[in-house]
Motif scaffolding. Structure first.
Motif, mmCIF file in Angstrom:
data_model
loop_
_atom_site.group_PDB
_atom_site.id
_atom_site.type_symbol
_atom_site.label_atom_id
_atom_site.label_comp_id
_atom_site.label_asym_id
_atom_site.label_seq_id
_atom_site.Cartn_x
_atom_site.Cartn_y
_atom_site.Cartn_z
ATOM 1 N N VAL A 296 0.832 -1.209 0.000
ATOM 2 C CA VAL A 296 0.000 0.000 0.000
ATOM 3 C C VAL A 296 0.866 1.258 0.000
ATOM 4 N N ALA A 297 2.069 1.158 0.575
ATOM 5 C CA ALA A 297 2.988 2.306 0.520
ATOM 6 C C ALA A 297 3.371 2.612 -0.920
ATOM 7 N N MET A 298 3.602 1.582 -1.703
ATOM 8 C CA MET A 298 3.932 1.795 -3.116
ATOM 9 C C MET A 298 2.770 2.426 -3.866
ATOM 10 N N SER A 299 1.540 2.035 -3.523
ATOM 11 C CA SER A 299 0.360 2.632 -4.170
ATOM 12 C C SER A 299 0.313 4.135 -3.929
ATOM 13 N N GLY A 300 0.482 4.523 -2.654
ATOM 14 C CA GLY A 300 0.413 5.939 -2.325
ATOM 15 C C GLY A 300 1.574 6.731 -2.900
ATOM 16 N N ALA A 301 2.795 6.236 -2.699
ATOM 17 C CA ALA A 301 3.971 6.966 -3.182
ATOM 18 C C ALA A 301 3.985 7.036 -4.700
ATOM 19 N N GLY A 302 3.643 5.925 -5.359
ATOM 20 C CA GLY A 302 3.679 5.896 -6.815
ATOM 21 C C GLY A 302 2.784 6.938 -7.447
ATOM 22 N N TYR A 303 1.540 7.042 -6.942
ATOM 23 C CA TYR A 303 0.608 7.995 -7.544
ATOM 24 C C TYR A 303 1.007 9.438 -7.279
ATOM 25 N N VAL A 304 1.386 9.768 -6.048
ATOM 26 C CA VAL A 304 1.709 11.156 -5.721
ATOM 27 C C VAL A 304 2.981 11.589 -6.436
ATOM 28 N N ILE A 305 3.965 10.702 -6.533
ATOM 29 C CA ILE A 305 5.176 11.031 -7.281
ATOM 30 C C ILE A 305 4.848 11.229 -8.755
ATOM 31 N N LEU A 306 4.005 10.349 -9.298
ATOM 32 C CA LEU A 306 3.607 10.486 -10.704
ATOM 33 C C LEU A 306 2.921 11.822 -10.947
ATOM 34 N N SER A 307 2.014 12.211 -10.077
ATOM 35 C CA SER A 307 1.321 13.483 -10.270
ATOM 36 C C SER A 307 2.299 14.648 -10.170
ATOM 37 N N GLY A 308 3.340 14.511 -9.345
ATOM 38 C CA GLY A 308 4.370 15.544 -9.285
ATOM 39 C C GLY A 308 5.138 15.660 -10.583
#
Length: 376
Positions: A296-308
């Protein structure tokens, strides 16, 4: 330096209430909402799509508002629509009213990002803009981190939580009014949408945003639902894992610094790998296991980094009109999330969680071959 810090904190707070609370808190509240106001899984996808549809509508006009009135005006509208939508959710008696509240709340995030991109363009030196933008963008995770303990510990459940989120949205008006510039850049022009699409790199960036938005909807619209109904976790475990997901997204504050070391393409590909692997692992999970924490950490980090990454690249593609580029990139991301929410809800209902999750993970894997910073 103090001015940059004040703007970064203000932007972080506004993104926290508009994205983390007014938009993405829906996912963690969904199981409890469905107990109080029953509706089907397919209807859940349609209701979630209302938020993304509102986002599309507001982000379409946000750059025009920023260019005409300056960053402060659309940022104020963002805080007000977040508060209004959340209050409607707090008192909603039926699915149509829930959809209306989620729609109004969803307007806020579409207004916030272009306004803040414009504020950074005006108030921050070019060499520091990437760092400030990525710190602001990480506010999504800050809002999620705060929303979980409010939902978990405050008496009254999700309705009281929505009312508290609305008050926090109103409180964000104070720093917005104080620290965001009232007027925009004198050198900024208002290009037409047709000319924006023909900017070098915009079609590729839009494609990446669209497909990535579809893939991301599996977690952000149905994450808690999947953890409880597919994986079989308790409410307490689901809340903790949602908190981990949001907390991991705070790592996006380092996107700018990391990009200087491995390049923005490396950061982008890492975010897509995180999103794909997390969905695959979730599809294969059954019951609580320690490895669900990094999943779940990868889910959260992946999306927010992608949006950045999309935010930074969108601002670069359309210089000297960064709000317009961010609007296009985030518009396509939201269109993808509308499609993804509806499509995942249908697939989940017809073929089950495993097939739906594997299909959506494949989208992120395909995107490894398409980078957003190519100039075509």
């Amino acid at each position: 330096m103090k001015k940059n810090l004040a703007l970064a904190i203000t932007g972080f707070a506004l993104i926290a209430v508009t994205y983390g609370m007014a938009r993405f808190s829906w996912g963690i509240m969904l199981p409890d909402i469905r107990q109080a106001v029953p509706f089907s899984t397919q209807a859940a996808g349609l209701i979630a799509a209302c938020s993304y549809g509102a986002y599309c509508l507001s982000v379409f006009f946000a750059s025009l508002l920023t260019q005409r009135f300056g960053p402060r005006f659309p940022a104020v509208l963002a805080a007000l629509t977040a508060a209004a939508g959340l209050l409607i959710l707090a008192f909603a008696p039926s699915p149509p009213v829930l959809a209306a509240g989620l729609f109004i709340a969803g307007l806020s995030s579409g207004l916030a990002s272009p306004a803040l991109a414009g504020a950074v363009s005006v108030g921050v030196n070019p060499e520091r803009q990437t760092e400030v933008n990525t710190v602001i963008n990480a506010g999504t995770s800050g809002g999620i981190i705060l929303s979980v303990p409010v939902l978990f510990f405050v008496p009254g459940g999700w309705r009281v939580a929505c009312a508290i989120f609305a008050l926090l949205a109103l409180a964000s008006l104070i720093p917005v009014w104080r620290y965001l510039p009232r007027t925009g850049s004198a050198g900024e022009v208002a290009p037409g949408w047709r000319s924006l699409i023909h900017q070098p790199g915009m079609i590729r960036l839009s494609t990446v945003a669209l497909v990535s938005g579809i893939a991301s909807a599996a977690w952000w619209s149905f994450g808690p639902e999947l953890l409880q109904r597919h994986t079989g976790l308790s409410d307490a475990s689901t809340n903790v894992l949602w908190l981990v997901s949001g907390g991991a997204g705070v790592a996006a504050v380092f996107t700018g610094s990391l990009a200087k070391r491995i390049g923005m393409r490396g950061v982008y590909r890492g975010s897509q790998i995180f999103m794909a692997v997390s969905l695959i692992a979730l599809a294969l999970s059954n019951g609580f296991a320690w490895w669900l924490v990094p999943v779940v950490a990868m889910s959260g980090a992946g999306y927010v980094i992608l949006s950045g990454v999309l935010l930074v690249q969108g601002a670069r593609v359309t210089e000297p009109s960064p709000a317009a580029g961010v609007s296009i990139a985030f518009l396509m991301l939201a269109v993808g999330q509308i499609i993804g929410s509806v499509l995942f809800g249908q697939l989940y209902g017809f073929i089950g969680a495993v097939g739906a999750l594997l299909a959506f993970s494949a989208l992120s894997l395909v995107m490894l071959a398409v980078v957003p910073d190519a100039r075509t």
